[in-house]
Scaffold this motif. Structure first.
Motif, PDB file in Angstrom:
ATOM      1  N   THR A  45       0.831  -1.209   0.000  1.00 29.88           N
ATOM      2  CA  THR A  45       0.000   0.000   0.000  1.00 29.88           C
ATOM      3  C   THR A  45       0.862   1.255   0.000  1.00 29.88           C
ATOM      4  OG1 THR A  45      -1.792  -1.131   1.122  1.00 29.88           O
ATOM      5  CG2 THR A  45      -1.751   1.252   1.314  1.00 29.88           C
ATOM      6  N   GLN A  85      -6.876   0.580  -1.398  1.00 25.99           N
ATOM      7  CA  GLN A  85      -7.250  -0.720  -0.830  1.00 25.99           C
ATOM      8  C   GLN A  85      -8.613  -0.631  -0.157  1.00 25.99           C
ATOM      9  OE1 GLN A  85      -4.168  -2.288   1.669  1.00 25.99           O
ATOM     10  NE2 GLN A  85      -5.282  -4.141   2.143  1.00 25.99           N
ATOM     11  N   ASP A 161      -4.677  -1.188  -5.632  1.00 27.75           N
ATOM     12  CA  ASP A 161      -4.142  -1.743  -4.396  1.00 27.75           C
ATOM     13  C   ASP A 161      -5.079  -2.821  -3.865  1.00 27.75           C
ATOM     14  OD1 ASP A 161      -2.604  -2.200  -2.207  1.00 27.75           O
ATOM     15  OD2 ASP A 161      -3.068  -0.314  -1.185  1.00 27.75           O
ATOM     16  N   GLU A 162      -4.649  -4.054  -3.980  1.00 31.86           N
ATOM     17  CA  GLU A 162      -5.439  -5.219  -3.554  1.00 31.86           C
ATOM     18  C   GLU A 162      -6.909  -5.087  -3.946  1.00 31.86           C
ATOM     19  OE1 GLU A 162      -4.810  -7.151   0.151  1.00 31.86           O
ATOM     20  OE2 GLU A 162      -2.864  -6.208   0.468  1.00 31.86           O
TER      21      GLU A 162
HETATM   22 MG    MG Z   1      -2.142  -2.718   1.856  1.00 32.32          MG
END
Ligand code: MG
Ligand code: ATP
Lengths: 311, 378
Positions: A45, A85, A161-162
């Motif tokens: 992140t 995220q 992000d993810e």
């Molecule tokens: Mg993260």
């Protein structure tokens, strides 16, 4: 314009005594899907945030599309899209209202916005939810809406992000289909993930651990560094099972996971019957041994162990 | 600055305000309730201040002055005393807050020199009541005579500073019926507007931080100025509605005479609103939690407005070292302007000073707030 789409060198960021990102360097080619893979707290992140220009690095350089993000973060913002995220859209706005808001912020002409929204929502099977409040969408739909908003201004590069953590398999498939479509259009994609099966769909991967790049290669070469297979055994007496299994031939290492153990073996077909027999003989209760996709943790353990052995 | 982005923020923020129906209703009802609460609360506090009189002269003039005290609804004459000893006893026992003593040569000096003085002996244990009572006594006394200036001087432990006669005159002059509500209510409007205005905006940025929407927002090309203006505009609309309610209640409910022009009133109200909204926004930018932001905004607006704007304590009765501080209190200027517009009918030209200060304040706080917002997660 032959330079990389994203070029990161010596990137460093600390929070107090924690060095979240530690002299990170990698480069992403134009139009590739580049994966940042690492366990929790690896610094994914933080890295993506710095590339998106929303966090200042302590040291290092970041070039995106020829723009120096560290000295001029605002210059990069119209060109890239960042999908955090944590869901970053407005839950009290509808799908359409969210899309419209981001389109207006990026000054997308009305006609173009309507056209793109139509296409993107269709691609993610979201057309019938346009009037629904974002807060009432499922986790998977939220992420697809996030991607739609991120793509509404047709960015040159997308930083995700993810994006698929906690997303149902169907939505995940939609998601990846869109990403492959983007790659075909020459959009650069940087994606962080903790799923190894997803990582395999990337053109290249950087394996991150404790803020450092362990390996940076294609998924095939990385997997080649981890030959063999991963087996899973679910058992109430997992510690006994581990101690027993660790001594068997062909077992590289054993890892306790949740309700059982992950066993890295050289050859699944040969070792499954052997393991089953050994566990039965020891009187350990367990569910049938099966082969699983190695997790990021598995890959890390085996790669770091190999390095330790080599050293 | 791109107007298109400002408009996008206005629409987005407006939709969010509209959908958060509960907060919207509170934002619109709050001024009603506070106007009534504070408007009546203040009146209860100050009416029927217990007063004793000690007329050492017993002339027609002195009696006539005391009649003014009897007639005033802000005083309740408790005892008519006949010695200093009984004055002390009355004050000690708490029979009254203030005793008016008329000296034996009161009308004589008035006749000879055109000037005279009476004494006000105060129970200063409750500073606030004492200050208010003094203010009323001064008003009654100056109301007593149009042509003769009266002064009073204190004696004993509790003393009243000789008040500047001109400021006394001004108080009574424009408020002939001596209805102090006419002074108080414009102050209540300022207090309520300061509170409501700053509360409206104090949450707008911290909410984005708490809900996690800020991270995405700062990754877009929006500028700090676009975001601020886009966020302030919808709240400005609500603030103007609130101001209309407050001023309407002042005129139609509390019956404060309105002698000025609507244009002047609108101008000063717009300026004041911009100042308080910007203060709320500045707090919101600085404090990342909603609870913290709301409380800091409360302290930054209510405290100075209640204490230092002249609302509770008359500025001319403040200690010397505090008085200069009041020049920094933005509500002071709105309060002054409101009173002048309501009671004197002052126009823009008369009010150039408070208008100028509020303009500078609005510009300064606005710029500060826009600068204070960092498009960064650090
Ligand atoms: Mg993260
Ligand atoms: N804002 C912050 N303040 C303090 N520490 C932080 C902050 N952000 C990250 N960290 C720390 O830096 C390290 C890396 O965090 P980061 O969030 O970048 O990892 P991650 O790979 O994204 O993990 P996850 O998979 O949990 O999202 C962690 O130890 C984390 O606790």
């Amino acid at each position: 314009m032959s330079e990389s789409a994203i070029e990161v060198a010596g990137l460093t960021k600390s929070f107090g005594s924690v060095t979240a990102v530690d002299h990170l360097s990698f480069s992403v080619d134009r139009g590739e899907i580049f994966g940042l893979v690492g366990p929790d707290g690896a610094g994914k992140t933080t890295t993506v945030r710095m590339i998106a220009g929303v966090m200042r690095p302590d040291a290092g350089t970041i070039m995106v599309d020829g723009v120096d993000v560290v000295t001029d973060p605002e210059a990069v913002k119209p060109r890239v899209s960042y999908m955090p995220q944590r869901f970053g859209l407005y839950e009290d706005l509808t799908v359409d209202e969210n899309i419209r808001f981001y389109a207006e912020i990026f000054e997308i002409p009305r006609k173009l916005r309507i056209e793109r929204a139509e296409r993107l929502l269709a691609a993610s099977n979201m057309l019938q939810f346009r009037q629904r409040l974002a807060g009432q969408l499922s986790g998977g739909m939220k992420q697809k809406l996030g991607l739609t908003c991120a793509l509404i201004h047709a960015p040159r590069a997308v930083l995700l992000d993810e994006p698929t953590t906690g997303v149902d398999p169907v939505s995940r498939r939609d998601f990846w289909r869109i990403l492959f479509g983007l790659r075909a259009d020459g959009v650069t994609i940087l994606i962080s993930t903790a799923y190894l099966d997803e990582a395999e769909r990337c053109s290249r991967l950087a394996l991150l651990n404790e803020g450092r790049v362990l390996h940076c290669d294609t998924p095939a070469s990385l997997k080649a560094k981890m030959p063999g297979a991963m087996l899973a055994v679910i058992s109430p007496s997992m510690r006994d099972a581990r101690d027993l299994v660790a001594k068997l031939p062909g077992v590289e290492n054993v890892l306790l996971v949740g309700d059982g153990i992950h066993i890295h073996v050289d050859d699944a077909a040969r070792r499954i019957p052997e393991l089953t027999a050994a566990l039965n003989a020891a009187g350990i209760v367990f569910e049938p041994v099966r082969q699983v996709i190695p997790s990021v943790e598995d890959l890390f353990v085996s790669l770091t162990e190999r390095e330790e052995k080599a050293a | 600055m791109k107007l298109r982005r400002v408009r996008a923020v206005v629409v987005k923020e407006g939709l969010q305000i509209w959908r958060d129906r509960r907060s919207l209703i509170i934002a619109l009802l709050m001024p009603f309730m506070q106007m009534l609460l504070l408007g009546y609360g203040v009146n209860l506090d100050i009416k029927h201040v217990a007063v004793c009189t000690f007329d050492r002269e017993n002339s027609q003039t002195s009696q006539s002055l005391l009649k003014h005290f009897q007639a005033s609804s802000y005083f309740a004459v408790k005892h008519v005393l006949d010695s200093y000893k009984s004055v002390t006893t009355a004050l000690d026992r708490g029979d009254c807050v203030i005793t008016i003593v008329i000296p034996p040569d009161f009308s004589e000096r008035l006749r000879d020199s055109g000037q005279s003085s009476i004494q006000a002996i105060l129970d200063a244990t409750d500073d606030n009541t004492a200050a208010v009572a003094t203010g009323y006594a001064q008003s009654v006394v100056s109301g007593f005579s149009d042509e003769v200036q009266l002064q009073f001087s204190g004696i004993g432990g509790a003393s009243v500073a000789a008040a500047a006669p001109l400021s006394l005159e001004a108080r009574v002059w424009y408020n002939e019926d001596l209805d102090s509500r006419n002074f108080i209510i414009p102050g209540v409007v300022a207090v309520v507007m300061a509170l409501v205005g700053s509360q409206l905006t104090s949450l707008t940025i911290s909410r984005e931080w708490e809900r996690g929407t800020m991270e995405l927002l700062v990754s877009t090309p929006i500028t700090s100025m676009e975001l601020m203006i886009g966020k302030l505009l919808p709240y400005f609309a609500i603030g103007m509605l609130d101001a209309t309610f407050c001023l309407g209640i002042a005129v139609w409910w509390f019956g404060v005479p309105f002698r000025g022009s609507l244009a002047t009133l609108t101008l000063v109200t717009v300026l004041f609103l911009i100042v308080v909204l910007s203060i709320g926004y500045l707090v919101s930018v600085t404090i990342r939690t909603q609870l913290g932001a709301s409380q800091i905004a409360l302290i930054l607006t209510m405290l100075p407005t209640m204490m230092l704007s002249g609302y509770t304590f008359p500025i001319d009765q403040m200690p010397d070292f505090i008085r200069p501080v009041t020049y920094l209190v933005y509500s002071r200027y709105y309060l002054t302007a409101l009173k002048s517009i309501f009671l004197k009918g002052s126009g823009v030209v008369d009010l150039w000073f408070p208008i100028l200060i509020m303009l500078l304040y609005a510009a300064a706080v606005g710029t500060w707030a826009a600068r204070a917002f960092r498009k960064s997660l650090d």
